[in-house]
Design an enzyme around this catalytic site. Structure first.
Site, mmCIF file in Angstrom:
data_model
loop_
_atom_site.group_PDB
_atom_site.id
_atom_site.type_symbol
_atom_site.label_atom_id
_atom_site.label_comp_id
_atom_site.label_asym_id
_atom_site.label_seq_id
_atom_site.Cartn_x
_atom_site.Cartn_y
_atom_site.Cartn_z
ATOM 1 N N SER A 68 -21.024 -2.996 -25.848
ATOM 2 C CA SER A 68 -20.485 -2.149 -24.767
ATOM 3 C C SER A 68 -21.434 -1.945 -23.601
ATOM 4 C CB SER A 68 -20.089 -0.782 -25.326
ATOM 5 O OG SER A 68 -18.925 -0.914 -26.082
ATOM 6 N N LYS A 71 -20.177 -3.246 -20.419
ATOM 7 C CA LYS A 71 -19.068 -2.626 -19.669
ATOM 8 C C LYS A 71 -19.428 -2.197 -18.240
ATOM 9 C CE LYS A 71 -16.756 -1.066 -23.901
ATOM 10 N NZ LYS A 71 -16.593 0.092 -24.822
ATOM 11 N N TYR A 193 -13.143 -10.336 -23.041
ATOM 12 C CA TYR A 193 -13.903 -9.131 -23.440
ATOM 13 C C TYR A 193 -14.754 -9.396 -24.687
ATOM 14 C CZ TYR A 193 -14.646 -4.520 -25.537
ATOM 15 O OH TYR A 193 -15.207 -3.418 -26.140
ATOM 16 N N TYR A 245 -19.902 7.997 -24.198
ATOM 17 C CA TYR A 245 -18.663 8.372 -24.902
ATOM 18 C C TYR A 245 -18.564 9.894 -25.019
ATOM 19 C CZ TYR A 245 -19.295 3.492 -26.122
ATOM 20 O OH TYR A 245 -19.532 2.158 -26.073
ATOM 21 N N VAL A 263 -22.701 -0.945 -29.562
ATOM 22 C CA VAL A 263 -22.835 -0.922 -31.021
ATOM 23 C C VAL A 263 -23.788 -2.000 -31.546
ATOM 24 C CG1 VAL A 263 -20.636 0.212 -31.506
ATOM 25 C CG2 VAL A 263 -20.721 -2.291 -31.365
HETATM 26 N N1 GLN Z 1 -17.249 -5.156 -29.049
HETATM 27 C C1 GLN Z 1 -17.244 -3.793 -29.468
HETATM 28 C C2 GLN Z 1 -15.843 -3.314 -29.657
HETATM 29 O O1 GLN Z 1 -15.022 -3.612 -28.870
HETATM 30 C C3 GLN Z 1 -17.956 -2.944 -28.461
HETATM 31 C C4 GLN Z 1 -17.971 -1.464 -28.818
HETATM 32 C C5 GLN Z 1 -19.241 -0.760 -28.451
HETATM 33 O O2 GLN Z 1 -20.290 -1.362 -28.230
HETATM 34 N N2 GLN Z 1 -19.188 0.538 -28.442
HETATM 35 O O3 GLN Z 1 -15.516 -2.659 -30.616
#
Ligand code: GLN
Length: 406
Positions: A68, A71, A193, A245, A263
């Protein structure tokens, strides 16, 4: 002989590594099975100044997937390409206060609440140029590489793992498609993505990417402009309100730096105008934020006063000296003149622009003037006019042209 001194920034980074090392709580993400294979003990931090100086400590060279943390950078590319109005037709700017994989759509518009949660991030990826996932990802990869200042590769095992376990993300993408937010098919948007999340980076890459936001869009190590200043500011603003978040509010109070976690164990943090930081440690708390990454950034911010809203003391007066010279009063101005300094100058010096003689506003020692007040200072002599004996009430001296710079 070279001086035998460890760079204070390195000493600082080493000390925050020491703070975080004993923390063993949290767990490596395993909902994407391939992510569980990383070494949970890895711990690294990197700081890159807005001049492009790189400071590395610990495992700042170990590759992990960006997840993420991609993003905000893909958002920046979409904003750079389409502008804020177009992007916000598809995705909102409001903190969701919910987990990253929440079903989070605005009740009225149907848009995902923001581009930092999965639903919004897939919409952002769908907005990137290209008809196919490969075409979109080529643009994304090129953009991430310009942010990082080097070629990046995709961790194909993580990509396969993510693709084969990505049904929740597909479901979120279908919801966004149903409300008209997604700008591509679900297959195209999710594949682009998933690939973007599987790009391998190091803590140093993240620090350079963050530093590129800190400078307003110019990669300080390659000097390439990657995105516009507007796109950098909008992106950093979204990170400020939504990057961590459902921990974003607490984060802003405790750390006070725009940030984004992933993550894979990475976090980026930006101090606008100053530096970017990248951290890596794979064990996550229940919100999906790296336990030791959060601890390192909290320690850094608290110990070294890095909160972007921390009070930096009373500003220096912009009026250095006031002296009489050949019947004129010379006000020697100095330093950077933004809102507060300009306000002080007008409050203190306007009464001196009277019929008794001429006030000289000397900008020789001024290093920078805010855009909003440049024109105003240039116009002062016309605005205050002449004395009854036909002398100018004010003169602006600006040998280096600080009032003319764009
Ligand atoms: N690729 C992960 C997902 O879509 C990214 C989530 C994250 O890093 N919080 O679940």
């Amino acid at each position: 002989m070279p001086v035998d001194m460890t760079h204070p920034v390195l000493t600082t980074l080493e000390s925050v590594l020491d703070t975080a090392r004993p923390l063993t709580s949290g767990a490596v993400a395993d909902y994407i099975p391939e992510l569980a294979k990383v070494d949970a003990e890895s711990l690294g931090i990197s700081l890159v100044s807005s001049r492009g100086d790189v400071h590395d400590a610990g495992d700042s060279d170990i590759a992990f997937t960006i997840q993420s943390v991609s993003k905000p950078f893909v958002l920046a590319l979409a904003l750079d390409e389409h502008g804020l109005d177009e992007v916000t037709k598809h995705v909102g700017l409001e903190p969701s206060g919910e987990p990253f994989n929440a079903i989070s759509l605005d009740a009225e518009t149907g848009r995902p609440l923001n581009p930092m949660i999965n639903a919004g991030a897939m919409v952002t990826s769908s907005l990137i140029a290209g008809a196919t996932a490969d075409e979109k990802f080529a643009v994304i990869k090129d953009g991430l590489e310009r942010f990082a200042g080097r070629d990046l590769i995709v961790d194909e095992d993580v990509f396969d793992s993510e693709t084969s376990t990505g049904d929740r993300n597909r479901a979120l993408a279908y919801l966004a498609l149903s409300t008209g937010s997604l700008a591509a098919s679900v297959d195209v948007a999710t594949a682009a993505y998933f690939r973007q999340c599987s790009v391998a980076v190091t803590a140093r890459d993240l620090a350079i990417m963050a530093a590129t936001l800190a400078t307003g869009g110019v990669n300080p190590t390659t000097r390439e402009r990657v995105i516009s200043e507007d796109a950098a500011r909008w992106t950093t603003a979204v990170m400020t309100s939504c990057g961590m978040y459902d921990d974003s509010g607490t984060w802003m109070v405790n750390v006070g730096l725009p940030a984004k976690s992933g993550v894979g164990g990475g976090i980026v943090a930006v101090q606008p105008g100053q530096f970017g930081i990248g951290t890596f440690s794979p064990r996550l708390d229940e919100r999906g934020n790296s336990v030791r990454g959060v601890a390192m950034l909290e320690a850094l911010s608290k110990r070294y006063g890095l909160h972007m809203l921390s009070h930096r003391g009373e500003p220096h007066s912009p009026v250095g000296s006031l002296r009489s010279e050949e019947g004129r009063t010379v006000a020697e101005l100095r330093g950077e003149i933004y809102f507060a300094a300009a306000e002080e100058i007008f409050t203190r010096l306007t009464p001196l622009m009277n019929d008794d003689g001429c006030l000289v506003l000397d900008f020789s020692n001024v290093t920078r003037v805010g855009l909003a007040v440049k024109e105003l200072f240039r116009a002062v002599p016309q605005l205050v006019g002449e004395t009854s004996s036909g002398q100018p009430r004010a003169i602006v001296v600006d040998p280096d042209g600080v009032l003319d710079e764009a």
